[in-house]
Structure formats: C-alpha cells, structure tokens
Design an enzyme around this catalytic site. Structure first.
Site, mmCIF file in Angstrom:
data_model
loop_
_atom_site.group_PDB
_atom_site.id
_atom_site.type_symbol
_atom_site.label_atom_id
_atom_site.label_comp_id
_atom_site.label_asym_id
_atom_site.label_seq_id
_atom_site.Cartn_x
_atom_site.Cartn_y
_atom_site.Cartn_z
ATOM 1 N N CYS A 1 3.506 8.626 0.858
ATOM 2 C CA CYS A 1 4.056 7.705 1.853
ATOM 3 C C CYS A 1 4.167 6.354 1.162
ATOM 4 C CB CYS A 1 3.116 7.668 3.050
ATOM 5 S SG CYS A 1 3.589 6.463 4.296
ATOM 6 N N SER B 1 12.191 6.009 14.271
ATOM 7 C CA SER B 1 11.031 5.666 15.094
ATOM 8 C C SER B 1 11.539 5.194 16.442
ATOM 9 C CB SER B 1 10.218 4.570 14.414
ATOM 10 O OG SER B 1 9.795 5.025 13.148
ATOM 11 N N LEU B 2 11.539 6.090 17.411
ATOM 12 C CA LEU B 2 12.192 5.774 18.678
ATOM 13 C C LEU B 2 11.223 5.153 19.704
ATOM 14 C CD1 LEU B 2 15.012 6.017 19.994
ATOM 15 C CD2 LEU B 2 14.260 8.189 20.953
ATOM 16 N N ASN C 1 -2.686 4.988 16.374
ATOM 17 C CA ASN C 1 -3.828 4.469 15.623
ATOM 18 C C ASN C 1 -4.059 3.035 16.054
ATOM 19 O OD1 ASN C 1 -4.005 6.838 13.901
ATOM 20 N ND2 ASN C 1 -2.010 6.143 13.179
ATOM 21 N N SER D 1 12.517 6.769 6.858
ATOM 22 C CA SER D 1 12.230 6.523 8.270
ATOM 23 C C SER D 1 12.673 5.115 8.637
ATOM 24 C CB SER D 1 10.725 6.679 8.497
ATOM 25 O OG SER D 1 10.403 6.344 9.826
ATOM 26 N N CYS E 1 7.056 -6.758 6.601
ATOM 27 C CA CYS E 1 8.177 -6.044 7.231
ATOM 28 C C CYS E 1 9.142 -7.040 7.854
ATOM 29 C CB CYS E 1 7.659 -5.085 8.305
ATOM 30 S SG CYS E 1 8.947 -3.973 8.927
ATOM 31 N N GLU F 1 0.830 -1.198 0.000
ATOM 32 C CA GLU F 1 0.000 0.000 0.000
ATOM 33 C C GLU F 1 0.865 1.249 0.000
ATOM 34 O OE1 GLU F 1 -3.916 -1.780 2.248
ATOM 35 O OE2 GLU F 1 -2.346 -0.974 3.510
ATOM 36 N N CYS G 1 2.289 -2.319 15.474
ATOM 37 C CA CYS G 1 2.166 -1.975 14.052
ATOM 38 C C CYS G 1 1.475 -3.098 13.271
ATOM 39 C CB CYS G 1 3.548 -1.706 13.456
ATOM 40 S SG CYS G 1 3.476 -1.289 11.709
ATOM 41 N N CYS H 1 7.563 -4.793 15.394
ATOM 42 C CA CYS H 1 6.996 -3.837 16.353
ATOM 43 C C CYS H 1 5.590 -4.285 16.749
ATOM 44 C CB CYS H 1 6.945 -2.440 15.734
ATOM 45 S SG CYS H 1 8.551 -1.870 15.178
ATOM 46 N N GLY I 1 7.177 -1.809 5.663
ATOM 47 C CA GLY I 1 8.556 -2.270 5.542
ATOM 48 C C GLY I 1 9.577 -1.397 6.245
ATOM 49 N N GLU I 2 10.775 -1.943 6.357
ATOM 50 C CA GLU I 2 11.889 -1.224 6.968
ATOM 51 C C GLU I 2 12.870 -0.875 5.845
ATOM 52 O OE1 GLU I 2 12.979 0.257 9.773
ATOM 53 O OE2 GLU I 2 14.759 0.586 8.585
ATOM 54 N N CYS J 1 -0.517 5.950 9.979
ATOM 55 C CA CYS J 1 0.708 5.270 10.399
ATOM 56 C C CYS J 1 0.383 3.948 11.076
ATOM 57 C CB CYS J 1 1.460 6.084 11.443
ATOM 58 S SG CYS J 1 2.068 7.637 10.896
HETATM 59 N N1 SAH Z 1 10.039 0.708 9.497
HETATM 60 C C1 SAH Z 1 10.156 2.132 9.367
HETATM 61 C C2 SAH Z 1 9.159 2.690 8.401
HETATM 62 C C3 SAH Z 1 7.709 2.556 8.837
HETATM 63 S S1 SAH Z 1 7.185 4.140 9.283
HETATM 64 C C4 SAH Z 1 10.062 2.784 10.725
HETATM 65 O O1 SAH Z 1 9.748 2.099 11.682
HETATM 66 O O2 SAH Z 1 10.355 3.971 10.840
HETATM 67 C C5 SAH Z 1 5.764 3.894 10.129
HETATM 68 C C6 SAH Z 1 5.726 4.800 11.354
HETATM 69 O O3 SAH Z 1 4.479 4.599 12.015
HETATM 70 C C7 SAH Z 1 6.801 4.442 12.339
HETATM 71 O O4 SAH Z 1 7.234 5.583 13.001
HETATM 72 C C8 SAH Z 1 6.048 3.539 13.289
HETATM 73 O O5 SAH Z 1 6.665 3.445 14.535
HETATM 74 C C9 SAH Z 1 4.702 4.229 13.346
HETATM 75 N N2 SAH Z 1 3.613 3.338 13.745
HETATM 76 C C10 SAH Z 1 3.540 2.007 13.622
HETATM 77 N N3 SAH Z 1 2.352 1.554 14.089
HETATM 78 C C11 SAH Z 1 1.675 2.645 14.510
HETATM 79 C C12 SAH Z 1 0.375 2.840 15.057
HETATM 80 N N4 SAH Z 1 -0.440 1.813 15.255
HETATM 81 N N5 SAH Z 1 -0.005 4.103 15.354
HETATM 82 C C13 SAH Z 1 0.810 5.148 15.124
HETATM 83 N N6 SAH Z 1 2.043 5.022 14.588
HETATM 84 C C14 SAH Z 1 2.475 3.788 14.298
#
Ligand code: SAH
Length: 346
Positions: free
Chosen positions: A107, A220-221, A296, A197, A114, A94, A121, A118, A165-166, A339
């Site tokens: 985006c 994404s910390l 979300n 990201s 992925c 997507e 996610c 996480c 994905g990463e 996200c």
């Molecule tokens: N793998 C990369 C690219 C994905 S970016 C990364 O982690 O940065 C997707 C972003 O959405 C990341 O910052 C992730 O931490 C955040 N994310 C994932 N699940 C989410 C959720 N349920 N609600 C809000 N943000 C979320």
C-alpha cells in the site's frame, strides 16, 4: 556559483537516450544507465560497472541519484509492516506491506499529506503537502518487495495506491511510476495487479479512460447521497456525485472493468436503509463490487463504526441487487498502519 544537479531519475528513458546523443555518445548508453537506475536500483554512478569511467564522471558532474530511506520499520503481530520513508528533502511518508495467505500487497503513498479533506482520515490533517516524484513512488514498492522476500519468502504480488495522498491529484507522476513498475526494465509487474484508489476526481477518471490505462480503479464512495457525502468529504461540493457517476460511466464504457467502491458505514451517518438504496441506485450502471471497510478510529469519537446489524443490512440489500460485497477487516491496527491511519505518528 554551484550548479544544482538534476535528479537523473526524473528523466524518462527517451530523455536519457537523447542526453547521451547530445553528449556525443550512443543512444543505447541511455538504456544501460536506465537499467542501472531502475531494475538494479543503483545508488551511485560508481556502481555502473559496464559504463566507462569517463562517462560515469560526466554523469556525476551533471546529476544526482536520489533514493528514499526507510527510516523506521514497524512489524505488527498480524505480519503487516509499516515503513516510515524519508525523502531527499527530509519529508516523511508511509507505506505498508499487507500479507494474506496467498498474496503480499504493497500500500503506497502518492503525496506527502493529501490534497483533499476527508474528515475521517488522519492523513487529511497533515499540513505539509507535495507530490511524490515517480522515483519516490517506485522506491516504496521496491522496499516492500525486498521486505516481502525477506520476511514472507515471496515477492510482492499486488500494489494498491491507498496510502497517503490522492493519486489522481498527482496523476502524471503516478502514471510514470506505474510505467516503471510494469516495464521489463523495472519490476515487470502486471498492471492488472495494481489498483489506484481515488476519492473521485471526475475529470481525471475520464482522462484515465482516454489514456487507456490497464490498472484497476477503486473509488472511495462512503455515501451516494450528496448532502451526506459533502458533510464527510467536503470536496464533494466541487465534484458532486452526478459528475462522479458520469465519469465512472465513461470509464466503464471504455474499459469494461468492474468498479470497486470502498465504503465505511458509520453510526448515525450512513447506516439507514435509504443510504443502501442510494448506493444500489448509484452503482447499478456497471458490474460493481462494494468493499465495506472497517472504520479505524482516528480520534475523539466523532465517527463511530456502525453496528453489525447495519452492516448486515448493507450486505443483504447489496446482494439482493446482484452487487458483490465484501466485509474487510483492517490489518496492522496495532501499529497505526490501517486505512486512514497514516499520519507520520512514529
Ligand atoms: N485518496 C485516495 C487514496 C487513499 S485510500 C482515496 O480516497 O481513495 C485510503 C482509503 O481509506 C480510502 O478508501 C479512505 O476513504 C479510507 N479511509 C480513510 N480514513 C479511514 C479510516 N479512519 N478508517 C477506515 N478507512 C479510512
């Protein structure tokens, strides 16, 4: 026996030029074909009208041109568009168009599913996984650029690698795609308008610095405390915060680019004063910006958005320490385009 033809868009410009020289033609023919494949998004060799019939036939005998297909497009009430993109092997990823008053951001996805795990996610729950090819990443951008012109009367202005994905686990292909997005024979976009990201792969962050890339980095910390981060992002036990920070210091020393952190504050997980203090300590080595992203929900209520009081505490402590902070509301939630919601649901 039928010979499996190669995807011509997997070749670099240099490889295409060499191909033509090897077949007794001029290297320049490679540039012409390259322009057809990228800038003009040709779908067939027949379209390449300034190439001789004979050469087109020779290409046809040797190669295929793969293109993505936008299977389904959903438009949200806030103008966000989500594309379900079918790949040549029928897998689906997507991508999302996010409009604001002054920009249109694409985006895009870098993998099917992925590599990481996480726990908050939706993408992490998909089983199937492969890396996207450079052309599959590039085509997502072209599709969104077209939709931006059609529905918002302006070209695409920004790209974020924040879809499925990463990106740093598919580094070479992401780099090749960005190369085409930024090259004059592709879309000619400025790398400064592209953000990659990552969940934080230290070795690859250092490699980006060594490769002298010109795009921006977001991390994404979500927590600056190892135990907590490992509990929500289990791969943190392999790439602990100490290594991530060291890599980011290396990146900053090389690029002098401000680092952006994405961060969700969850109820009962990372909503205490000690969590903010750890974050301040973690990012104070370089000019930093923290994007507090709204959570979300993806399922059963295991994770819940923190209270606005907790968010306010984050904002005031970060600001008191001269760290730029934004509170970002998600877009496109009604179509599962926000996200962490990308999971090929429909
Ligand atoms: N793998 C990369 C690219 C994905 S970016 C990364 O982690 O940065 C997707 C972003 O959405 C990341 O910052 C992730 O931490 C955040 N994310 C994932 N699940 C989410 C959720 N349920 N609600 C809000 N943000 C979320």
């Amino acid at each position: 026996m039928e010979v499996k033809k190669k995807d011509i868009r997997a070749l670099t410009k240099e490889q295409l030029r060499e191909f033509f020289v090897k077949h007794g033609d001029k290297a320049f023919r490679g540039n012409q074909v390259y322009e057809w494949l990228w800038q003009k998004s040709a779908y067939s060799f027949e379209d390449m009208t300034n190439i001789s019939l004979e050469t087109r036939q020779m290409l046809e005998d040797n190669f295929v041109i793969n293109h993505i297909k936008v299977d389904q497009m959903q438009r949200s009430s806030d103008g966000t568009i989500k594309n379900a993109v079918r790949l040549h092997d029928d897998l689906v990823v997507e991508s999302v168009l996010i409009p604001t008053a002054s920009r249109t951001t694409a985006c895009v996805s870098s993998q099917v599913g992925c590599s990481l795990d996480c726990r908050f996610c939706a993408t992490a729950r998909l089983k199937r996984m492969r890396n996207l090819n450079p052309d599959e990443i590039y085509d997502q951008v072209v599709a969104i650029d077209n939709e931006s012109r059609l529905y918002h009367n302006r070209p695409l202005s920004n790209i974020v690698f924040m879809g499925m994905g990463e990106p740093l686990m598919n580094y070479n292909n992401v780099l090749k795609a960005i190369d085409k997005i930024t090259s004059p024979e592709g879309l000619g976009m400025s790398p400064k308008r592209i953000v990659v990201s990552t969940s934080g792969v230290p070795k690859m962050i250092k490699k980006m610095a060594d490769d002298n890339v010109k795009f921006k980095l977001a991390v994404s910390l979500h927590s600056a405390i190892d135990d907590i981060r490992t509990s929500i992002m289990p791969f943190n036990s392999t790439f602990p915060l100490h290594d991530l920070r060291e890599a980011l210091q290396y990146w900053y020393a090389a690029t002098k680019n401000r680092i952006t952190y994405e961060y969700v504050v969850w109820d009962g997980i990372n909503d205490k004063r000690k969590d903010v203090e750890a974050l301040v300590e973690f990012c104070k080595f370089a000019p930093s910006k923290v994007n507090l992203i709204e959570y979300n929900p993806i399922d059963d209520g295991e994770f819940q958005q923190a209270t606005s009081k907790a968010i306010d505490m984050y904002v005031s402590i970060l600001e008191a320490n001269n760290i730029t902070v934004t509170v970002r509301r998600s877009r496109g939630k009604d179509i599962d385009a926000a996200c962490g919601q990308l999971a090929n649901k429909s």
